[in-house]
Design a protein around this motif. Structure first.
Motif, PDB file in Angstrom:
ATOM      1  N   THR A  53       0.838  -1.191   0.000  1.00 13.02           N
ATOM      2  CA  THR A  53       0.000   0.000   0.000  1.00 13.02           C
ATOM      3  C   THR A  53       0.877   1.246   0.000  1.00 13.02           C
ATOM      4  O   THR A  53       1.944   1.251   0.601  1.00 13.02           O
ATOM      5  N   HIS A  80       1.030   5.418   0.932  1.00 13.06           N
ATOM      6  CA  HIS A  80       0.388   6.478   1.707  1.00 13.06           C
ATOM      7  C   HIS A  80       0.968   7.815   1.275  1.00 13.06           C
ATOM      8  O   HIS A  80       2.171   7.940   1.122  1.00 13.06           O
ATOM      9  N   ASN A  87       0.076   6.208   9.566  1.00 13.01           N
ATOM     10  CA  ASN A  87      -0.537   6.208   8.241  1.00 13.01           C
ATOM     11  C   ASN A  87      -1.578   5.115   8.110  1.00 13.01           C
ATOM     12  O   ASN A  87      -2.658   5.322   7.551  1.00 13.01           O
ATOM     13  N   ASP A  98      -5.879   5.280   7.560  1.00 14.11           N
ATOM     14  CA  ASP A  98      -6.672   4.492   6.606  1.00 14.11           C
ATOM     15  C   ASP A  98      -7.748   3.702   7.325  1.00 14.11           C
ATOM     16  O   ASP A  98      -8.889   3.629   6.872  1.00 14.11           O
ATOM     17  N   LYS A 107      -0.643  11.739   6.657  1.00 12.70           N
ATOM     18  CA  LYS A 107      -0.465  11.062   5.383  1.00 12.70           C
ATOM     19  C   LYS A 107       0.606  11.701   4.518  1.00 12.70           C
ATOM     20  O   LYS A 107       1.257  11.020   3.742  1.00 12.70           O
ATOM     21  N   ASN A 161      -4.700  -0.847  -4.075  1.00 11.48           N
ATOM     22  CA  ASN A 161      -4.264  -1.384  -2.797  1.00 11.48           C
ATOM     23  C   ASN A 161      -4.219  -2.911  -2.879  1.00 11.48           C
ATOM     24  O   ASN A 161      -5.150  -3.545  -3.352  1.00 11.48           O
TER      25      ASN A 161
END
Lengths: 1199, 135
Positions: free
Chosen positions: A867, A869, A955, A959, A1037, B99
């Motif tokens: 992922t 950020h 971070n 989310d 972020k 993601n």
């Protein structure tokens, strides 16, 4: 390249596309067992070559045969070009991908392959990816390989027989004949060696002619060049100086592309013909290379490509008599190159690159620290003078305190010479009993248990804060690699020892990820101008200090383990001016480098800097009075806006209508055009709304002077922000650039209107916090559209009431913009915010900016990105599309381990940021980080970087709170501590379970997590406005680690006794170094004065019984009672304590881009709550104290 | 039941397309914005076709078949209710689709549903033939 996929083709047409870079695949990598181990490359000793990687393709022998015959010819890079061509075609099927590469000949050959690949239907969007993944191009590769070889041999023959002649056989000589003019101009070769030279430059490769120019022949060369100058001149007349290189390249490439596309249907011979017809065009690629170097004089001499020159120099390094068509040294391309590269190695402040770079980029954040005092990020190794102090390099993130010779604390005194173990001592306390353990820590490097593993009993050991700021842990690498490694300021990993398998990572219960600050303002950055950027052919990794050189001619990629050829040009080292030392090139000596990219890295001509300001002029906005500040700041900084002669600027204002301003040159005054049809917004005039900054400067100044007073009597309370943004997008979409939006209220009209969602009664709810996500996807869609058109939207929200930042922030989040929020802004009622806006604006307007950027993160095979950020749009698994990139943007990346890393001892990460500088140059900034791989849990804990872990967790928690809920996120944070500590305690069997033990590396973990829980973003129970909370989340972020840590855990210093503190010297200033204090009210004595550094704010808290001398000398008031409520500046008083305090504060300020606002706090001050809420170790009615929190964790562990 | 068995095939191409699309995303071939734009219009039709068949089963009083399909119907409703904030129809948000977790979830969901549809297709086919033969 850049344009995110999916945008419509640019005006320039999809001119070329993917770096014609090396990348093709050979059928290589047939497992042949281990390759010969290289000794000259920086391989760590334990490095194992995984079988199957280290092998060489059998075919390779063929070219190498030629090496022996023609010793210094660049066969390899010749082949490179072939592969390069073939590589891109399957993946990035742009028409005429390779067109912009100097090597014309390659294109000719290439078309054959392209022809094939065009038939295969590759989706066109991928074209834009600069740095594409490269696995799987093998089928085409094999074909290309053979053809390359053929052509090579033909070429070789040609070379041996030398000179001119027929050789039409393969079509090459045809080229050279036709390109004769431009090539000769570029070469300093005499006629004899002319054909080889021609060919070589066509291939853009270094080519060493055996027949050196005889002195008598120079004249001839000169005549040639003078002849040929006519071509470039004529082409460049319309091109602005300083920008010509790229533009001319593009134009030529465009026409060349036509040629190519036409010829696709025909045979190779036909292609040749067509290329020949476009004689002028084809001369351009050669020319363009030289332009990269020589920015100031477009038409001069038509110098050779830098590659060519460097190779010419190589056979006789002392070739100073080399003919130069220009008397001025700096204008000569090779010397410029030389200079650029040479200077990249110099570490002194006089580094020409530094100046050069600053001059080019302009508007950088002025680093006031002197270079000698500031840490040198990645100085090159070959400098012998530096080897005496190797650890200065390996540890560039250190506060100057650690670099300085004056030892501030007793502990430091024991260790003035930067001992390897020095990273541990700041964590120690100068107490007598702890001194011994700290000394013990110094030698732990060699002992069994690393310092990071030393158990710390958290419940007993209250003093865990280090004396000064927490340093980043140093990866446990050998000293060679350590000093080459990337600065932790730009690149940090949560685990400096990478676990070998995902199972081990799961066991450690710590997140694996990277914290990036890629576009940081650097004081020293090697800038490399080279016609070929050496990259791995299969994974496209840029060559970096951690590759290994198998021999002089081959290097092995450290990410995918592919063996690549070293291009001939790379063999020459411009630093030492020696030949045959590729491992001493600056690319291989610095883990942070910047390449000037060639036209291969462009999708369209580099865009100019374009700035559009969208200003709210409704009643609310006028009342807040921000317009004056914005206009004044702009007026002041109009000349400092980063840009070149093409810079454009425009203004839009809006209330319930949208007002445009025609600033076309020639008008007597700015023209306001009002569009009231906000449901179907249109641009009232096709041009004149975005104007050239320099041509229309007077009009712009008029407008800025008039704007603040134009709307003073407005009664319009509505805000049609959505429509204004749509208009802004329409205005910007042809070019891309930056939109700065100033908004003061909830948008209430037209598209994108929002409703108040905040329930003030829920502000201090301990349960669910709602509306953290956007209410509408209007802003997100707009941001994606903007991002597609290379436009970023920066939001300045200056509101006194709820403005739904959660929805508005989307416009910046997904377009790679930045967000500023000034709650309860008012120019006169809230001077602190006004001052902050002013300072932020100054930085915002003048800081560096990169346009149409993309960032790709590559990592060692086996690791993959989970992922991202930050503020960006994720365009593919490892590629971020950043319409703009600014030096204050940070990114975080979560990683996962997909395949176990058993066959390697090092894991590497590389970020490459490709951007257009404000001067219209394409540049690539590359950072490479190298970390050891470990297989034991203890080692994983020993290498944990607690600050990075906390920032990554923050971070992830943001989310989680948006996707799930805030209590969920809070639980996850607490669980992170509980899980990791219990996992650690279960590994260390000899520990008593009754105590809370943490490894030394993680001893601050509970403290930081507690701080996070009390942070505005995650706190519950304390009244927090929704916008404040969302803003804190946005900051988490998008802030880089250093700033984020200050936000999470501020630094508290006692400043009333600064005279007694140890000091360091920075820039001839004496800077005291008070120790860090715990964030607890128990430390605030009534007799003291304290400074809290929260990143964006400085608070000075004055105790009631504070020494009157201090109040008088530092604050300028006779006693405590007379200190005013609002005090935001320290007076300049001629007293030692005042001087020390001010130098300390300005030293703190110098270390960050955003100048913080200072507030002096007395007991009764309303800002007192702000100050006290940062004392996170104390108990509040809604949250644990630190000790309680520890007990809570212990309870959870024992459960 | 027989006719429905044939009509059932409507869902499968949609699903197959989805799976391929996610794979393309993962392997870097396509821009997430485009991919989501092509996928999102297909989501509702798929769900509606499925819902339509459920209604048909209800009318035909095929309780067993209906029972088999109810969980999926419920899942579809839940999935659509919990979709991200978006103005158009569809499920997939280009900003979050990349993601790793979400992408993996979508892919897995696609495969599972494909398997379910295929199995039920053969079951319906069997039912149809059985009905034809026995009548």
């Amino acid at each position: 390249m850049s344009a995110p996929a999916g945008l419509p083709p640019r005006p320039a047409g999809a001119v070329a596309a993917y770096p014609g870079g090396p990348g093709g695949s050979r059928e290589a990598a047939a497992p042949q067992g281990a390759a010969p181990r290289c000794q000259n490359g920086p391989v760590q000793s334990q490095m194992q070559f995984p079988s199957g990687y280290g092998s060489h393709p059998p075919n390779y022998s063929a070219p190498s045969g030629h090496y022996s015959q023609v010793p210094s010819k660049a066969v390899s890079s010749h082949l490179d070009n072939q592969y390069r061509a073939s590589y891109q075609s399957p993946y990035y099927s742009a028409p005429a991908q390779n067109v912009m590469t100097p090597p014309v000949g390659t294109n000719v050959l290439n078309t054959r392959e392209s022809q094939q690949f065009y038939n295969s239907s590759t989706p066109p969007h991928t074209v834009g990816l600069t740095e594409g993944p490269a696995q799987g191009a093998i089928p085409s590769g094999s074909y290309v390989y053979t053809s390359a070889q053929q052509s090579y041999s033909a070429f070789g023959d040609h070379y041996n027989t030398s000179v001119s002649s027929s050789v039409a056989s393969q079509g090459f000589p045809l080229n050279s004949d036709h390109y004769a003019m431009p090539v000769v101009s570029s070469a300093m070769y005499p006629n004899v060696s002319y054909p080889p030279a021609a060919t070589s430059s066509m291939y853009g490769q270094a080519f060493t002619s055996q027949s050196l120019p005889a002195a008598g022949q120079f004249k001839e060369t000169n005549t040639f060049s003078s002849q040929s100058t006519s071509v470039p001149h004529s082409l460049q007349q319309h091109v602005p100086v300083g920008y010509n290189s790229t533009l001319s390249t593009i134009s030529s490439a465009q026409s060349f592309q036509d040629n190519l596309s036409k010829s696709l249907t025909g045979s190779v011979a036909k292609v040749n013909n067509q290329v020949n017809r476009g004689g002028i065009d084809s001369s351009q690629p050669v020319h363009s290379v030289s332009q990269n170097v020589q920015l100031t004089k477009p038409g001069f001499g038509a110098p050779a490509s830098s590659a060519l020159i460097s190779s010419v120099r190589t056979p006789a390094p002392g070739l100073s008599s080399q003919p130069r068509s220009s008397p001025s040294i700096t204008q000569s391309p090779d010397s410029a190159l030389q200079e650029a590269l040479d200077s990249s190695s110099t570490t002194s402040s006089a580094s020409p690159v530094l100046n050069n770079y600053d001059a080019l980029e302009g508007g950088g954040y002025p680093e006031t620290r002197s270079v000698t005092n500031s840490p040198v990020p990645t100085p090159p190794a070959p400098q012998t003078s530096k080897t005496s102090k190797p650890f200065g390099y390996g540890y560039p993130a250190l506060q100057p305190a650690y670099q300085n010779t004056a030892p501030p604390t007793p502990v430091q005194a024991t260790n003035p010479s930067h001992h390897p173990g020095f990273q541990h001592y700041p964590q120690q306390y100068p107490g007598v009993n702890q001194l011994s353990s700290s000394l013990g820590g110094l030698s732990l490097q060699h002992s069994q248990q690393p310092e990071g593993l030393r158990p710390v009993n958290l419940t007993q050991d209250r003093n865990i804060l280090p004396v000064s700021s927490v340093p980043a842990p140093v990866p446990n690498l050998n000293s060679d690699l350590r000093k080459l490694n990337c600065s932790p300021d730009s690149f940090r990993c949560t685990l400096t020892n990478i676990p070998q398998t995902q199972a081990l990572l799961n066991k450690a219960k710590l997140p694996l990820g990277l914290l990036l600050h890629p576009f940081r303002d650097l004081t020293q950055l090697p800038v490399i101008t080279s016609s070929t950027i050496v990259r791995c052919r299969s994974c496209r990794t840029y060559i970096n200090p951690f590759v290994s050189f198998i021999d002089q001619r081959r290097w092995k990629c450290n990410l995918c383990y592919r063996v690549n050829d070293v291009p001939e040009e790379f063999m020459y080292n411009p630093l030492t001016r020696s030949y045959g030392e590729p491992h001493k090139r600056p690319e291989v000596q610095n883990s942070t480098v910047e390449f000037i990219a060639s036209s291969d890295y462009m999708l369209r001509p580099p865009q100019p800097a374009v700035y559009l300001f969208v200003l709210d002029v409704s009643h609310n906005a006028v009342d807040a009075g921000y317009l004056t500040i914005v206009c004044n700041s702009l007026l002041e900084n109009l000349d400092k806006l980063p840009g070149d002669s093409r810079t454009r600027i425009g203004f839009i204002t809006f209330d319930s209508t949208v007002q445009f301003y025609n600033l076309q040159e020639g008008l007597s005054q700015p023209q306001m055009l009002i569009v009231s049809d906000i449901d179907d917004i249109f641009l009232p005039t096709p041009d004149g709304l975005l104007v050239n900054l320099h041509e229309s400067k007077e009009l712009i100044k008029d407008l800025l002077n008039a704007l603040p007073n134009m709307f003073t009597n407005t009664r319009e309370t509505h805000s049609a922000l959505g429509s204004a943004l749509q208009a802004a997008f329409k205005l910007m979409s042809p070019t891309g650039g930056r939109i700065s939006v100033f908004q003061t209220q909830l948008p209430s009209l037209g598209a994108g209107l929002l409703h108040s969602r905040e329930d003030p009664n829920q502000r201090s709810s301990t349960k669910v916090v709602q509306h953290l996500g956007p209410a509408t996807d209007f802003y997100k869609k707009l941001a994606l559209d903007c991002s597609g058109q290379q436009t970023a939207v920066d939001l300045f929200l200056l509101s006194s009431q709820y403005s739904d930042l959660a929805s508005l922030a989307c416009m910046s989040k997904y377009s790679a913009g930045c967000i500023y929020y000034y709650p309860s802004f008012h120019h006169s009622h809230n001077p602190a915010q006004a001052e902050k806006l002013q300072k932020d604006l100054k930085r915002y307007l003048t800081r560096k900016i990169g346009f149409e950027a993309v960032m790709r993160i590559r990592c060692t095979k086996g690791l993959s990105i989970h992922t991202f950020h930050g503020n960006f749009f994720v365009r593919s698994t490892d590629l971020l599309s950043l319409a703009n990139v600014n030096p204050d943007a940070g990114f975080a990346v979560q990683m996962s381990i997909e395949e176990s890393l058993t066959d390697t001892s090092l894991a590497c990460f590389q970020t490459a940021l490709l951007y257009t500088s404000s001067k219209g140059e394409r540049r690539i900034r590359v950072h490479t980080l190298c970390l050891p791989v470990v297989n034991s849990l203890a080692d994983v804990y020993a290498g944990a970087d607690v600050q990075a872990v906390v920032c990554l967790l923050a971070n992830m928690a943001v989310d989680r709170s948006v996707s799930s809920s805030l209590p969920d996120a809070r639980d996850a944070l607490v669980n992170a501590v509980v899980d990791s500590l219990s996992a650690y305690m279960s590994t260390a069997s000899n520990l008593q379970q009754s105590m809370l033990i943490a490894p030394n590396s993680l001893k601050l973990f509970p403290l930081y997590v507690l701080a996070l829980l009390k942070q505005k973003a995650f706190r519950t129970g304390t009244s927090t406005r929704l916008d404040d909370r969302v803003y804190a989340m946005c900051q988490i972020k998008s802030q880089p680690l250093v700033h984020l840590m200050k936000m999470i855990h501020p630094n508290l210093y006692r400043i009333d006794k600064l005279i007694d503190e140890s000091t360091i010297h920075v820039n001839d200033r004496v800077v005291p170094q008070p120790p860090l204090q715990k964030l607890s009210a128990e430390k605030l004595t009534r007799e003291g004065a304290f400074l809290m550094d929260c990143g964006s704010n400085f608070y000075i808290w004055i105790g009631k019984n504070c020494d009157n001398n201090f109040i008088k000398d530092v604050l300028g008031y006779p006693n405590y009672a007379s200190i005013p409520q609002r005090m935001t500046q320290l007076p300049e008083i001629d007293a030692l304590s005042s001087e020390r305090t001010r130098s300390f504060i300005s030293w703190l300020r110098d270390n960050r881009p955003l100048s913080p606002v200072l507030q002096v706090i007395k007991d009764e001050n309303p800002a007192k709550t702000d100050f006290f809420q940062h004392l996170i170790e104390d108990r509040t009615e809604a949250a644990f104290s630190y000790y309680e929190f520890l007990l809570h964790i212990q309870q959870q562990i024992c459960k | 039941m027989g006719g429905e068995g044939m009509g059932w095939r409507g869902c499968e191409p949609v699903l197959l397309h989805k799976i391929i699309a996610f794979d393309e995303l993962k392997t870097d071939y396509k821009n997430p914005i485009d991919q989501c734009n092509t996928l999102n219009p297909l989501v509702l039709p798929e769900y509606l076709i499925h819902a339509f068949f459920c209604v048909m089963f209800l009318c035909a009083a095929e309780w067993l078949t209906l029972g088999l399909n109810m969980p999926l119907l419920a899942y579809h409703i839940w999935r659509y209710m919990s979709r991200p904030v978006m103005s158009g129809p569809g499920l997939y948000d280009p900003t979050t689709i990349m993601n790793a977790d979400i992408l993996a979830y979508c892919q897995k969901e696609g495969w599972c549903k494909l398997a379910f549809y295929l199995l039920s297709f053969f079951y319906y086919l069997y039912g149809m033939i059985y009905v034809l033969v026995s009548s």
